[in-house]
Design a protein around this motif. Sequence first.
Motif, PDB file in Angstrom:
ATOM      1  N   TRP A 197       4.993   0.389  10.011  1.00  0.00           N
ATOM      2  CA  TRP A 197       5.588   1.090   8.879  1.00  0.00           C
ATOM      3  C   TRP A 197       4.992   0.782   7.614  1.00  0.00           C
ATOM      4  CZ3 TRP A 197       8.837   4.668  11.561  1.00  0.00           C
ATOM      5  CH2 TRP A 197       9.200   5.879  10.417  1.00  0.00           C
ATOM      6  N   GLY A 198       5.070  -0.776   7.324  1.00  0.00           N
ATOM      7  CA  GLY A 198       4.613  -1.273   6.126  1.00  0.00           C
ATOM      8  C   GLY A 198       3.273  -1.068   6.007  1.00  0.00           C
ATOM      9  N   VAL A 199       2.444  -1.291   7.189  1.00  0.00           N
ATOM     10  CA  VAL A 199       0.873  -1.114   7.152  1.00  0.00           C
ATOM     11  C   VAL A 199       0.507   0.205   6.837  1.00  0.00           C
ATOM     12  CG1 VAL A 199      -1.251  -0.800   8.567  1.00  0.00           C
ATOM     13  CG2 VAL A 199       0.451  -3.041   8.570  1.00  0.00           C
ATOM     14  N   GLY A 200       1.539   1.328   7.418  1.00  0.00           N
ATOM     15  CA  GLY A 200       1.238   2.773   7.147  1.00  0.00           C
ATOM     16  C   GLY A 200       1.457   3.014   5.604  1.00  0.00           C
ATOM     17  N   TYR A 201       2.152   2.483   4.875  1.00  0.00           N
ATOM     18  CA  TYR A 201       2.429   2.644   3.350  1.00  0.00           C
ATOM     19  C   TYR A 201       1.156   2.129   2.788  1.00  0.00           C
ATOM     20  CZ  TYR A 201       7.364   4.253   3.758  1.00  0.00           C
ATOM     21  OH  TYR A 201       8.476   5.106   3.791  1.00  0.00           O
ATOM     22  N   PHE A 202       0.810   1.115   3.175  1.00  0.00           N
ATOM     23  CA  PHE A 202      -0.307   0.650   2.542  1.00  0.00           C
ATOM     24  C   PHE A 202      -1.502   1.276   3.004  1.00  0.00           C
ATOM     25  CE2 PHE A 202       2.270  -3.445   1.946  1.00  0.00           C
ATOM     26  CZ  PHE A 202       2.179  -3.497   0.647  1.00  0.00           C
ATOM     27  N   GLY A 203      -1.658   1.948   3.959  1.00  0.00           N
ATOM     28  CA  GLY A 203      -2.722   3.138   4.352  1.00  0.00           C
ATOM     29  C   GLY A 203      -2.748   4.287   3.506  1.00  0.00           C
ATOM     30  N   GLY A 204      -1.474   4.592   3.211  1.00  0.00           N
ATOM     31  CA  GLY A 204      -1.324   5.997   2.075  1.00  0.00           C
ATOM     32  C   GLY A 204      -1.987   5.331   0.789  1.00  0.00           C
ATOM     33  N   LEU A 205      -1.610   3.955   0.529  1.00  0.00           N
ATOM     34  CA  LEU A 205      -1.915   3.704  -0.900  1.00  0.00           C
ATOM     35  C   LEU A 205      -3.227   3.529  -0.870  1.00  0.00           C
ATOM     36  CD1 LEU A 205      -1.732   1.958  -3.627  1.00  0.00           C
ATOM     37  CD2 LEU A 205      -1.147   0.125  -2.031  1.00  0.00           C
ATOM     38  N   ALA A 206      -4.101   3.165   0.088  1.00  0.00           N
ATOM     39  CA  ALA A 206      -5.495   2.870   0.045  1.00  0.00           C
ATOM     40  C   ALA A 206      -6.062   4.058  -0.326  1.00  0.00           C
ATOM     41  CB  ALA A 206      -5.906   2.092   1.194  1.00  0.00           C
ATOM     42  N   ILE A 225       0.902   5.394  -5.697  1.00  0.00           N
ATOM     43  CA  ILE A 225       0.483   4.242  -5.363  1.00  0.00           C
ATOM     44  C   ILE A 225       1.584   3.071  -5.607  1.00  0.00           C
ATOM     45  CG2 ILE A 225      -1.197   2.235  -6.135  1.00  0.00           C
ATOM     46  CD1 ILE A 225      -3.166   4.652  -6.841  1.00  0.00           C
ATOM     47  N   ALA A 226       2.248   3.024  -6.746  1.00  0.00           N
ATOM     48  CA  ALA A 226       3.107   2.298  -6.827  1.00  0.00           C
ATOM     49  C   ALA A 226       4.264   2.435  -5.877  1.00  0.00           C
ATOM     50  CB  ALA A 226       3.695   2.418  -8.473  1.00  0.00           C
ATOM     51  N   LEU A 227       4.532   3.520  -5.498  1.00  0.00           N
ATOM     52  CA  LEU A 227       5.706   3.770  -4.528  1.00  0.00           C
ATOM     53  C   LEU A 227       5.389   3.317  -3.209  1.00  0.00           C
ATOM     54  CD1 LEU A 227       8.436   5.429  -4.284  1.00  0.00           C
ATOM     55  CD2 LEU A 227       7.083   7.523  -3.365  1.00  0.00           C
ATOM     56  N   ASN A 228       4.054   3.457  -2.814  1.00  0.00           N
ATOM     57  CA  ASN A 228       3.668   2.939  -1.664  1.00  0.00           C
ATOM     58  C   ASN A 228       3.879   1.341  -1.466  1.00  0.00           C
ATOM     59  OD1 ASN A 228       2.143   5.029   0.482  1.00  0.00           O
ATOM     60  ND2 ASN A 228       2.619   5.918  -1.364  1.00  0.00           N
ATOM     61  N   VAL A 229       3.511   0.609  -2.506  1.00  0.00           N
ATOM     62  CA  VAL A 229       3.467  -0.575  -2.565  1.00  0.00           C
ATOM     63  C   VAL A 229       4.504  -1.102  -2.505  1.00  0.00           C
ATOM     64  CG1 VAL A 229       3.290  -2.644  -4.071  1.00  0.00           C
ATOM     65  CG2 VAL A 229       1.533  -0.937  -4.156  1.00  0.00           C
ATOM     66  N   VAL A 230       5.663  -0.649  -3.238  1.00  0.00           N
ATOM     67  CA  VAL A 230       7.149  -1.091  -3.020  1.00  0.00           C
ATOM     68  C   VAL A 230       7.787  -0.799  -1.469  1.00  0.00           C
ATOM     69  CG1 VAL A 230       7.571  -1.107  -5.276  1.00  0.00           C
ATOM     70  CG2 VAL A 230       8.192   0.923  -4.047  1.00  0.00           C
ATOM     71  N   ALA A 231       7.381   0.452  -1.149  1.00  0.00           N
ATOM     72  CA  ALA A 231       7.925   1.135   0.047  1.00  0.00           C
ATOM     73  C   ALA A 231       7.225  -0.019   1.384  1.00  0.00           C
ATOM     74  CB  ALA A 231       7.412   2.280   0.330  1.00  0.00           C
TER      75      ALA A 231
END
Length: 442
Positions: free
Chosen positions: A158-167, A292-298
């Motif tokens: 799930w965490g990697v997913g958030y960073f994928g959305g961020l990227a 981007i900020a939301l995905n980092v903290v999530a």
Amino acid sequence: MTALASASPDRRAPDRRAITSWCLYDWAMSAYNTVITTFVFSVYFARGVVGDPVAGTSRWSAAMTVAGLCIAVLSPVLGAVADRVGRRKPWLALFTAITVIFTAALWWAKPDPSFALFALVCVVVGTVAFELANVFYNATLPSVSPPNMLGRVSGWGWGVGYFGGLACLLVALFAFVKATDPLFGLVGTAEQANVRATAWLVAMWYALFALPFFLWVPDEPATGRPLGAAVREGLSTLRRTLVEARRYKQAMRFLIASAFYRDGINTITAFGGIYAAGTFGMTFEEIIVFAIALNVVAGVGAIVCAWLDDRIGAKPTILLSLAGLTACGVPLLLVTEKEWFWVLALGLGACFGPAQASGRSLMARLSPPHMETEMFGLYSLTGRVVGFFGPLALGLATEAFASQRAGMATVVAFFVIGFGLMLLVREPAPGRDGHVRQSAAA
């Protein structure tokens, strides 16, 4: 690679390559949620295609309701059939391909109301396929992770997913939306082509980063049943599971409880970009920076709490997350300053990941052996049975009061109801083998 037998997951050592590839699929698919249904295309649809944020929100809500109903009907049926067939990768490949194709088609949704129906059809089909793919993906968690690492692997994914959305959002921001010469001149800005081209970006992103899953994640062995027989047996098993729900009491309690809080989270993520744009006047560029900020903290929240899940249990982790969501959600509906919106929304984001990742690991722990896909299908079903009420309630409240705040206010109740119902769920003892999960549900 030899498929790992699900009959003895407690004796498996973690396969790092398989776990990494499994997490990368979350990285791949999160681009769809982040860019298409939340922060970019949904806002473009309301502002650009429809040309009215309130009317656009109402139409988008109706489309998500239709998609939710389709998912509710199809996910448990296909899950039960897949458990009879054995292999899950072919199903996952099919629905991944459909999502990619209909996402790419959104390029042709030009900023004109005459393209609204076309855009919504593509989004409905893409969202249905996306969620069905997620059912089969989630069901592979017990095959990839040893029981004592379910929380960590789910949280990492799930965490990697958030960073994928961020990227993906970073690429969308600097190569398309904010670029003075989008994609080095290959994409212009006429008819908002630079915004529409993000649909191509998501389609290619999803297809590329999903590949490692199909190469290195083990699949269940085929049972050898013909598809026709598998369909009949799957439907029979699903009927029996629903009729004899008392045999899986804890799993059923969790399915109902999670349906409410997941609906709240899904509604916020689906309409967060539209809310930020309409209520706080945020531009496309500001929305992407905020996302981007939301995905980092999530992402950080999901990864950090992955260890918490395995240490104190999935249920306490979920309860803590729901308390945080409610504590941030109520004042978020009242503030008028953009700065406070940022602070409270990022607080919400930090709680998204742990609630969702721990929900997935708890579902895996409660699933009887060889019924994982069916149970995750029911996980999707219960979410959608309640879940279409979230977008529907939001859309009706928004239209009735001509206020996006009124629409978003309907979400908080789902967190409160989910919290109360989660208190009734008994979690299996940490580290127990999947073959003992049924006794925890009795």
